[in-house]
Write a protein that holds these residues in place. Structure first.
Motif, PDB file in Angstrom:
ATOM      1  N   LEU A 125       0.835  -1.201   0.000  1.00  0.00           N
ATOM      2  CA  LEU A 125       0.000   0.000   0.000  1.00  0.00           C
ATOM      3  C   LEU A 125       0.867   1.247   0.000  1.00  0.00           C
ATOM      4  O   LEU A 125       1.836   1.341   0.768  1.00  0.00           O
ATOM      5  CB  LEU A 125      -0.911   0.014   1.233  1.00  0.00           C
ATOM      6  CG  LEU A 125      -1.785   1.260   1.399  1.00  0.00           C
ATOM      7  CD1 LEU A 125      -2.878   1.299   0.335  1.00  0.00           C
ATOM      8  CD2 LEU A 125      -2.405   1.310   2.797  1.00  0.00           C
ATOM      9  N   ILE A 126       0.503   2.200  -0.854  1.00  0.00           N
ATOM     10  CA  ILE A 126       1.082   3.542  -0.837  1.00  0.00           C
ATOM     11  C   ILE A 126      -0.002   4.460  -0.286  1.00  0.00           C
ATOM     12  O   ILE A 126      -1.085   4.561  -0.857  1.00  0.00           O
ATOM     13  CB  ILE A 126       1.490   4.000  -2.252  1.00  0.00           C
ATOM     14  CG1 ILE A 126       2.438   2.988  -2.895  1.00  0.00           C
ATOM     15  CG2 ILE A 126       2.130   5.385  -2.204  1.00  0.00           C
ATOM     16  CD1 ILE A 126       2.453   3.066  -4.406  1.00  0.00           C
ATOM     17  N   LEU A 127       0.275   5.114   0.822  1.00  0.00           N
ATOM     18  CA  LEU A 127      -0.736   5.928   1.497  1.00  0.00           C
ATOM     19  C   LEU A 127      -0.298   7.379   1.565  1.00  0.00           C
ATOM     20  O   LEU A 127       0.758   7.697   2.127  1.00  0.00           O
ATOM     21  CB  LEU A 127      -0.979   5.398   2.912  1.00  0.00           C
ATOM     22  CG  LEU A 127      -1.909   6.234   3.791  1.00  0.00           C
ATOM     23  CD1 LEU A 127      -3.326   6.266   3.204  1.00  0.00           C
ATOM     24  CD2 LEU A 127      -1.935   5.699   5.224  1.00  0.00           C
ATOM     25  N   SER A 128      -1.119   8.261   0.991  1.00  0.00           N
ATOM     26  CA  SER A 128      -0.904   9.699   1.128  1.00  0.00           C
ATOM     27  C   SER A 128      -1.510  10.151   2.451  1.00  0.00           C
ATOM     28  O   SER A 128      -2.718  10.085   2.654  1.00  0.00           O
ATOM     29  CB  SER A 128      -1.553  10.452  -0.032  1.00  0.00           C
ATOM     30  OG  SER A 128      -1.406  11.853   0.132  1.00  0.00           O
ATOM     31  N   VAL A 129      -0.658  10.595   3.367  1.00  0.00           N
ATOM     32  CA  VAL A 129      -1.084  10.905   4.729  1.00  0.00           C
ATOM     33  C   VAL A 129      -1.386  12.393   4.857  1.00  0.00           C
ATOM     34  O   VAL A 129      -0.556  13.240   4.540  1.00  0.00           O
ATOM     35  CB  VAL A 129       0.005  10.507   5.741  1.00  0.00           C
ATOM     36  CG1 VAL A 129      -0.441  10.829   7.155  1.00  0.00           C
ATOM     37  CG2 VAL A 129       0.321   9.034   5.620  1.00  0.00           C
ATOM     38  N   VAL A 130      -2.591  12.687   5.329  1.00  0.00           N
ATOM     39  CA  VAL A 130      -3.000  14.074   5.552  1.00  0.00           C
ATOM     40  C   VAL A 130      -3.418  14.288   6.999  1.00  0.00           C
ATOM     41  O   VAL A 130      -2.989  15.233   7.653  1.00  0.00           O
ATOM     42  CB  VAL A 130      -4.153  14.475   4.608  1.00  0.00           C
ATOM     43  CG1 VAL A 130      -4.619  15.904   4.906  1.00  0.00           C
ATOM     44  CG2 VAL A 130      -3.733  14.346   3.151  1.00  0.00           C
ATOM     45  N   ASP A 131      -4.249  13.397   7.530  1.00  0.00           N
ATOM     46  CA  ASP A 131      -4.925  13.672   8.800  1.00  0.00           C
ATOM     47  C   ASP A 131      -4.580  12.716   9.932  1.00  0.00           C
ATOM     48  O   ASP A 131      -4.965  12.940  11.063  1.00  0.00           O
ATOM     49  CB  ASP A 131      -6.449  13.664   8.572  1.00  0.00           C
ATOM     50  CG  ASP A 131      -7.200  14.429   9.641  1.00  0.00           C
ATOM     51  OD1 ASP A 131      -6.697  15.485  10.069  1.00  0.00           O
ATOM     52  OD2 ASP A 131      -8.289  13.982  10.044  1.00  0.00           O
ATOM     53  N   ILE A 132      -3.854  11.654   9.640  1.00  0.00           N
ATOM     54  CA  ILE A 132      -3.531  10.698  10.704  1.00  0.00           C
ATOM     55  C   ILE A 132      -2.540  11.310  11.687  1.00  0.00           C
ATOM     56  O   ILE A 132      -1.592  11.983  11.291  1.00  0.00           O
ATOM     57  CB  ILE A 132      -2.935   9.396  10.117  1.00  0.00           C
ATOM     58  CG1 ILE A 132      -4.002   8.596   9.379  1.00  0.00           C
ATOM     59  CG2 ILE A 132      -2.358   8.526  11.218  1.00  0.00           C
ATOM     60  CD1 ILE A 132      -3.485   7.287   8.817  1.00  0.00           C
ATOM     61  N   ASP A 133      -2.740  11.023  12.955  1.00  0.00           N
ATOM     62  CA  ASP A 133      -1.799  11.438  13.994  1.00  0.00           C
ATOM     63  C   ASP A 133      -0.617  10.458  14.005  1.00  0.00           C
ATOM     64  O   ASP A 133      -0.800   9.256  13.841  1.00  0.00           O
ATOM     65  CB  ASP A 133      -2.498  11.409  15.355  1.00  0.00           C
ATOM     66  CG  ASP A 133      -1.590  11.899  16.463  1.00  0.00           C
ATOM     67  OD1 ASP A 133      -0.916  11.056  17.087  1.00  0.00           O
ATOM     68  OD2 ASP A 133      -1.558  13.122  16.690  1.00  0.00           O
ATOM     69  N   PRO A 134       0.610  10.963  14.196  1.00  0.00           N
ATOM     70  CA  PRO A 134       1.778  10.064  14.204  1.00  0.00           C
ATOM     71  C   PRO A 134       1.650   8.905  15.185  1.00  0.00           C
ATOM     72  O   PRO A 134       2.069   7.789  14.888  1.00  0.00           O
ATOM     73  CB  PRO A 134       2.925  10.999  14.594  1.00  0.00           C
ATOM     74  CG  PRO A 134       2.492  12.350  14.138  1.00  0.00           C
ATOM     75  CD  PRO A 134       1.004  12.381  14.315  1.00  0.00           C
TER      76      PRO A 134
END
Length: 341
Positions: A125-134
């Motif tokens: 999976l390639i995931l573009s991260v915008v809103d996830i908390d670290p």
């Protein structure tokens, strides 16, 4: 693998072509040990019988499906469409196909993309991260190969490829200042939030002003989303308020295109009255009239890095400590800005 209602097998192809099943397999897999005449005979039999390779079965026997997921905030944004095209070319060279899904730039959508990647039978999976908390990324339970892409550094156990938002924005703003612009509107996003794309690009905008000794006017920071209409409305809001500006740094090319239309409708000439720089260097940028100056975030280098990291995980398992790669950005100067004197 049917012709009419009859299942066509590799053995059927071999009998029709008068060769062994091994020879048929060699032809299908592109191996070089088959003579030209024999290859043509096998290909003709495949065509006549309507034989199809069962790729799903082949990949499952190898413990893989041959599919990579690409989860992005929006499917409509040209940047993501063009990223998908670049990735598809590279993954196809490794026998892998790209499937896109939309997260809506929401925490739930991004977490679901990771949590359900195995259920969707992705090899990776390639995931573009915008809103996830670290912290949430660290706690996700998955052994699936994952590569993150996005705008901000996110300490986690996943490989991460990022564009250099800060320096790209700095280059764009510094170029406008070097051409003599002194009131540069920054158009797009909400730079008050923490370490997201607008905030990082706003940081580069501020760095360039400080380096040039030019004060920033808060009235020139226009908060908006990233659609064409938002770029148009952002410029109209400046003009309607009577806010003077001689340049625009749009945080995406789509916003810049909307801004260009608003400037044209208002009778403002580009670049004579107002200069414009975008960010993303989408394919359409160089075909506009005038062509759009834009920051290229390193499209090809990003695609290469993403592919290399994910293929290494898929074929070899965990690759050790997670890697965080920042790809350099480069400003391309075109017709919407003036040359530096």
């Amino acid at each position: 693998m049917k012709k009419g209602s009859t299942v066509v097998t590799m053995a059927d192809v071999a009998r029709s072509a008068g060769v062994s099943t091994m020879t048929v397999s060699n032809v299908i897999n592109g191996r070089p040990r088959v003579g030209a005449a024999t290859r043509e005979r096998v290909l003709a039999a495949i065509s006549d019988l309507g034989y199809q390779v069962n790729l799903a079965a082949r990949h499952l026997r190898a413990g893989r499906t041959g599919v990579v997921g690409l989860a992005v905030p929006e499917l409509e944004r040209p940047y993501f469409a063009q990223l998908a095209g670049r990735l598809a070319d590279r993954f196809e060279a490794h026998g892998l196909r790209i499937v896109m899904e939309r997260t809506g730039a929401s925490r739930e959508g991004e977490l679901d993309a990771v949590a359900f990647s195995r259920l969707r039978m992705y090899d990776g999976l390639i995931l573009s991260v915008v809103d996830i908390d670290p912290a949430e990324l660290t706690q996700i339970r998955t052994d699936a190969p994952v590569v993150l892409i996005g705008e901000r550094a996110l300490p986690s156990r996943f490989d991460h490829v990022m564009m250099d938002n800060v320096d790209g924005a700095r280059q764009a703003t510094a170029h406008l200042l070097a051409t003599g612009a002194r009131r540069i509107a920054m158009l797009g996003g909400n730079p008050d939030t923490s370490a997201n794309m607008p905030a990082l690009r706003a940081e580069g905008y501020a760095i360039a002003h400080t380096a040039a000794g030019v004060a920033m006017d808060p009235e020139l920071i226009v908060r908006c989303s990233f659609r064409l209409q938002d770029g148009y409305d952002g410029i109209r809001s400046l003009i309607d308020r009577g806010t003077a500006f001689d340049a625009v740094f749009a945080l995406t090319d789509v916003v810049a295109i909307g801004a260009l239309r608003a400037l044209a409708d208002a009778g403002r000439r580009v670049p004579d009255d107002v200069q414009v720089v975008g960010f993303d260097d989408i394919d359409e940028a160089s075909y506009l009239v005038p062509s759009l100056s834009s920051v290229n975030p390193g499209h090809d280098a990003m695609a290469e890095a993403i592919t290399s990291l994910l293929v290494a995980q898929i074929t070899g398992g965990p690759t050790g400590d997670p890697q965080e790669l920042i790809v350099p950005a480069e400003l391309f100067q075109r017709g919407t800005t003036n040359p530096v004197a």
